[in-house]
Motif scaffolding. Structure first.
Motif, short mmCIF file in Angstrom:
data_model
loop_
_atom_site.label_atom_id
_atom_site.label_comp_id
_atom_site.label_asym_id
_atom_site.label_seq_id
_atom_site.Cartn_x
_atom_site.Cartn_y
_atom_site.Cartn_z
N TYR A 39 0.94 -1.13 -0.01
CA TYR A 39 0.46 -0.19 0.24
C TYR A 39 0.73 1.35 -0.10
N ILE A 42 1.99 1.52 -3.47
CA ILE A 42 1.74 2.12 -4.20
C ILE A 42 0.89 4.26 -4.30
N HIS A 43 0.95 4.32 -2.88
CA HIS A 43 1.22 5.82 -2.75
C HIS A 43 2.21 6.37 -3.81
N GLY A 46 2.01 6.44 -7.15
CA GLY A 46 0.56 8.03 -7.21
C GLY A 46 1.60 8.94 -7.21
N ASP A 49 2.86 8.90 -11.40
CA ASP A 49 1.24 9.31 -12.13
C ASP A 49 0.88 10.48 -12.19
N ALA A 76 -4.37 1.36 -9.19
CA ALA A 76 -4.22 0.59 -7.92
C ALA A 76 -5.10 0.04 -7.50
#
Length: 90
Positions: A39, A42-43, A46, A49, A76
């Motif tokens: 997690y 994934i942050h 971001g 992204d 995600a």
């Protein structure tokens, strides 16, 4: 005027490249023994992204930027769901 726009685009692309590199360093900095490391990763992705969306807008590709803006959260979420439900089976 065209030279000024080109300089601004180059500056934005360099700034976004630096953001991507910083996100990569943050991604590699995590150890695998941290709980919920997926997690956190994934942050951090971001940030990458966001940098990609801004870079696409700087390159005058608004359609690709909108498509990426819509599709990136779904990807995600799918990764997070796969990780969450994969951990339950262990």
């Amino acid at each position: 005027m065209e030279d000024l726009i080109t300089l601004i685009q180059a500056a934005v692309l360099i700034l976004m490249a630096v953001m991507v590199l910083l996100a990569t360093v943050g991604l590699l900095r995590f150890k695998d023994n941290i709980k919920h490391v997926t997690y956190a990763r994934i942050h951090i992705l971001g940030v990458t992204d966001t940098a990609c969306i801004i870079a696409l807008l700087a390159l005058n590709e608004p359609l690709l930027a909108v498509a990426y803006f819509i599709l990136a959260p779904f990807a995600a979420h799918a990764i997070a769901n796969g990780h969450y439900y994969g951990e339950e089976e262990k």
